[in-house]
Design a protein around this motif. Structure first.
Motif, PDB file in Angstrom:
ATOM      1  N   VAL A 431      -2.179   4.717  -5.775  1.00  0.00           N
ATOM      2  CA  VAL A 431      -2.094   5.387  -4.480  1.00  0.00           C
ATOM      3  C   VAL A 431      -2.694   6.790  -4.584  1.00  0.00           C
ATOM      4  CG1 VAL A 431      -0.545   6.194  -2.646  1.00  0.00           C
ATOM      5  CG2 VAL A 431      -0.077   4.030  -3.810  1.00  0.00           C
ATOM      6  N   VAL A 434      -6.495   6.833  -4.374  1.00  0.00           N
ATOM      7  CA  VAL A 434      -7.025   6.720  -3.015  1.00  0.00           C
ATOM      8  C   VAL A 434      -6.913   8.062  -2.291  1.00  0.00           C
ATOM      9  CG1 VAL A 434      -6.663   5.676  -0.746  1.00  0.00           C
ATOM     10  CG2 VAL A 434      -6.585   4.255  -2.812  1.00  0.00           C
ATOM     11  N   ILE A 435      -5.739   8.648  -2.309  1.00  0.00           N
ATOM     12  CA  ILE A 435      -5.506   9.885  -1.568  1.00  0.00           C
ATOM     13  C   ILE A 435      -6.370  11.027  -2.098  1.00  0.00           C
ATOM     14  CG2 ILE A 435      -3.768  11.669  -1.106  1.00  0.00           C
ATOM     15  CD1 ILE A 435      -1.732   9.480  -0.715  1.00  0.00           C
ATOM     16  N   HIS A 438      -9.784  11.634  -0.590  1.00  0.00           N
ATOM     17  CA  HIS A 438      -9.963  12.173   0.760  1.00  0.00           C
ATOM     18  C   HIS A 438     -10.674  13.532   0.653  1.00  0.00           C
ATOM     19  CE1 HIS A 438      -9.132  13.840   4.728  1.00  0.00           C
ATOM     20  NE2 HIS A 438      -8.794  12.626   5.131  1.00  0.00           N
ATOM     21  N   CYS A 479      -5.624   5.972   4.470  1.00  0.00           N
ATOM     22  CA  CYS A 479      -4.938   5.118   3.496  1.00  0.00           C
ATOM     23  C   CYS A 479      -4.947   3.651   3.936  1.00  0.00           C
ATOM     24  CB  CYS A 479      -3.499   5.581   3.304  1.00  0.00           C
ATOM     25  SG  CYS A 479      -3.329   7.162   2.461  1.00  0.00           S
ATOM     26  N   VAL A 488       1.167   2.218   1.762  1.00  0.00           N
ATOM     27  CA  VAL A 488       0.888   3.396   2.590  1.00  0.00           C
ATOM     28  C   VAL A 488       2.141   4.279   2.653  1.00  0.00           C
ATOM     29  CG1 VAL A 488       0.299   4.219   4.907  1.00  0.00           C
ATOM     30  CG2 VAL A 488      -0.825   2.182   3.967  1.00  0.00           C
TER      31      VAL A 488
END
Length: 532
Positions: A431, A434-435, A438, A479, A488
């Motif tokens: 996770v 992914v974040i 950003h 997300c 998420v």
């Protein structure tokens, strides 16, 4: 590398005879030649012996990177005493715990941290002598009479640099007690022999193909394996030199590398991501650095980082107890993997009942050595934890991972960092990947917090790039396109910085203790819907 030179004392004395006047290490202000280091090591050994230390005794060291730390390290190695390097951020109960657990009679400490000791003087059961490095702002005798106080500089000058330290030191003798970083709770004292330390260094030498022309750069502290055994000891073995700073500065990093002619560095944590998020400069690729290794390697920026800075990246997986278990060299890099298991270890993935998992299925990473003496000996003063870690004759790492059909190891998460939500296992590491991708986010940490239903909910603690603003819904929209619906985050919290230890690892236990704070945003309260 050199037959018969498998103790720290032996390799330093060899280099001091071979090239006495050559510089071995450059700190931010000071430098040290091999001869200076060896002579100061003799002084430090005789200093320690004068305080009653001998082979097998423990001595704590709480210093910043500098020549004093190297001198004490070498002096204790010559004497056969076990060094106990302490994280310089520790204070209060965590500091007292280590001094007591390791049964330290002597502590060498920087003057700036003396008051941390005196504040807990009544809780220290074994400490007798405190050796202060630098000028203390107060008269130590007025602060406390519980210990005998000494000036390191004065004792070092009085000690003999030529008096031989005739102690029989063997490769399997214990050399150091390294307390684990404690990111998940109470630290354990990992006892490592000289042979285990050399195993770490030799593995790094082979992976990175270091040579005499290399110059290694580290910003990690000398109380950590990274600086000690994959930088300092590596340089001793490979006959190259070291540049060592006390802190990582993203804005100055490449300028330092250019000025000092650095050819290689080690990384940990989010260091590569932070460097990548610095403003681009036309001269980014104009630097002398050829290679870097560490963990974890952010797969999203792996190729872009190499292209932008002209550096080949290799990844490793390991721990304080084991050293390097798997290696993913730049020449045969497999994206997302930690690499293949190194020849000196066996590695398997086990389920909760201790049975091997099939290819591709996640479970706990367990390891055992193929050679004697190459990993930790025990957890000091903690036989229960030692035995528990060796259940079924495999060392249990506490990490979850999986293997592919080609024998590549994939790290999933720390077992304690795996979040269980509505029957699904969520990797905080995945996770975060992914974040962190950003464009407005600098870094993040994902933790599990208690759910009012059962199990856990996902909380994302994020740090924004300077000057950026971000709507919560915007991040969740981002997300949803990139991860399973159940992963998420429900909760979002924006902070100025994440709590870190000196090894740059995020101290998630602190975030867990804080939990859902008043400034935490809850998507369920605003009716945000996650699509399945």
């Amino acid at each position: 590398m050199y037959k018969g030179l498998e103790t720290f004392r032996a390799i330093v004395e060899y280099r001091a005879k071979q090239k006495p006047q050559e510089r071995f290490i450059q700190f931010e202000q000071d430098s040290l030649t091999y001869q200076e280091w060896n002579e100061n090591g003799n002084r430090a050994a005789n200093l320690a012996r004068g305080l009653g230390l001998g082979k097998g005794d423990t001595c704590a060291v709480m210093l910043p990177n500098g020549p004093e730390f190297l001198s004490i390290w070498l002096g204790l190695a010559k004497l056969g005493a076990m060094e106990v390097p302490i994280n310089t951020a520790f204070k209060g109960d965590s500091l007292a715990y280590i001094l007591n657990k390791a049964e330290c009679k002597v502590l060498v400490v920087s003057a700036e941290w003396v008051e941390r000791i005196t504040a807990w003087k009544d809780e220290l059961n074994h400490l007798e002598h405190i050796v202060v490095v630098g000028d203390s702002s107060k008269n130590t005798e007025e602060i406390s009479t519980a210990f005998t106080w000494h000036s390191f500089d004065r004792l070092l000058m009085q000690a003999d640099s030529t008096l031989p330290v005739e102690v029989d030191i063997q490769p399997d003798d214990p050399s150091v007690i390294l307390f684990t970083s404690g990111t998940t709770g109470t630290s354990k004292g990992v006892v490592l022999s000289h042979r285990a330390n050399f195993s770490v260094a030799k593995t790094a030498c082979g992976l990175m193909n270091y040579g005499e022309d290399d110059r290694l750069f580290t910003v990690f502290p000398l109380f950590h394996v990274n600086a000690r055994y994959t930088t300092v000891l590596v340089a001793l073995l490979m006959d190259c030199d070291v540049v060592m700073h006390n802190r990582f500065s993203a804005s100055k990093f490449w300028d330092i590398c250019r000025r000092e002619k650095i050819t290689a560095f080690n990384f940990m944590g989010s260091m590569l991501t932070i460097l990548m998020k610095q403003p681009e400069r036309p001269e980014d690729a104009e630097n002398p650095v050829k290679k870097a290794f560490g963990a974890p390697t952010p797969t999203e920026i792996y190729h872009d980082f190499q292209e932008r800075f002209g550096v080949e990246i290799s990844e490793v997986y390991g721990s304080t107890e084991l050293g390097t278990v798997a290696a993913n060299p730049a020449a045969a890099f497999r994206k997302g993997a930690c690499g293949q298991v190194v020849p000196i270890y066996e590695c398997e993935i086990h389920d909760d009942e201790g049975f091997p998992c099939p290819v591709g299925k996640s479970g706990e990473i367990v390891v055992r050595p193929k050679k004697p003496g190459i990993m930790f000996t025990e957890y000091y003063g903690n036989p229960e934890a030692t035995v528990q870690s060796w259940k079924d004759l495999w060392f249990h790492t506490g990490d979850t991972g999986r293997m592919d059909e080609d024998g590549y190891l994939y790290f999933v998460d720390r077992k304690k960092d795996v979040i269980r939500r509505k029957g699904e296992n969520i990797s905080s590491y995945e996770v975060e990947r992914v974040i962190n991708n950003h464009p407005k986010i600098y870094e993040s940490a994902i933790i599990g917090v208690p759910s009012e239903l059962s199990e856990e909910e996902v909380l994302a603690v994020i740090v924004l790039k300077a000057g950026e603003g971000l709507e919560h819904e915007e991040l969740l929209d981002f997300c949803q396109k990139r991860m399973a619906h159940f992963a998420v985050p429900r909760y979002l919290r924006v902070v100025e910085e994440l709590p870190r230890n000196a090894s740059q690892r995020v101290e998630k236990y602190k975030l867990r203790n804080e939990g859902v704070t008043e400034d935490t945003w809850d998507r369920e309260l605003v009716g945000y819907q996650v699509e399945r």
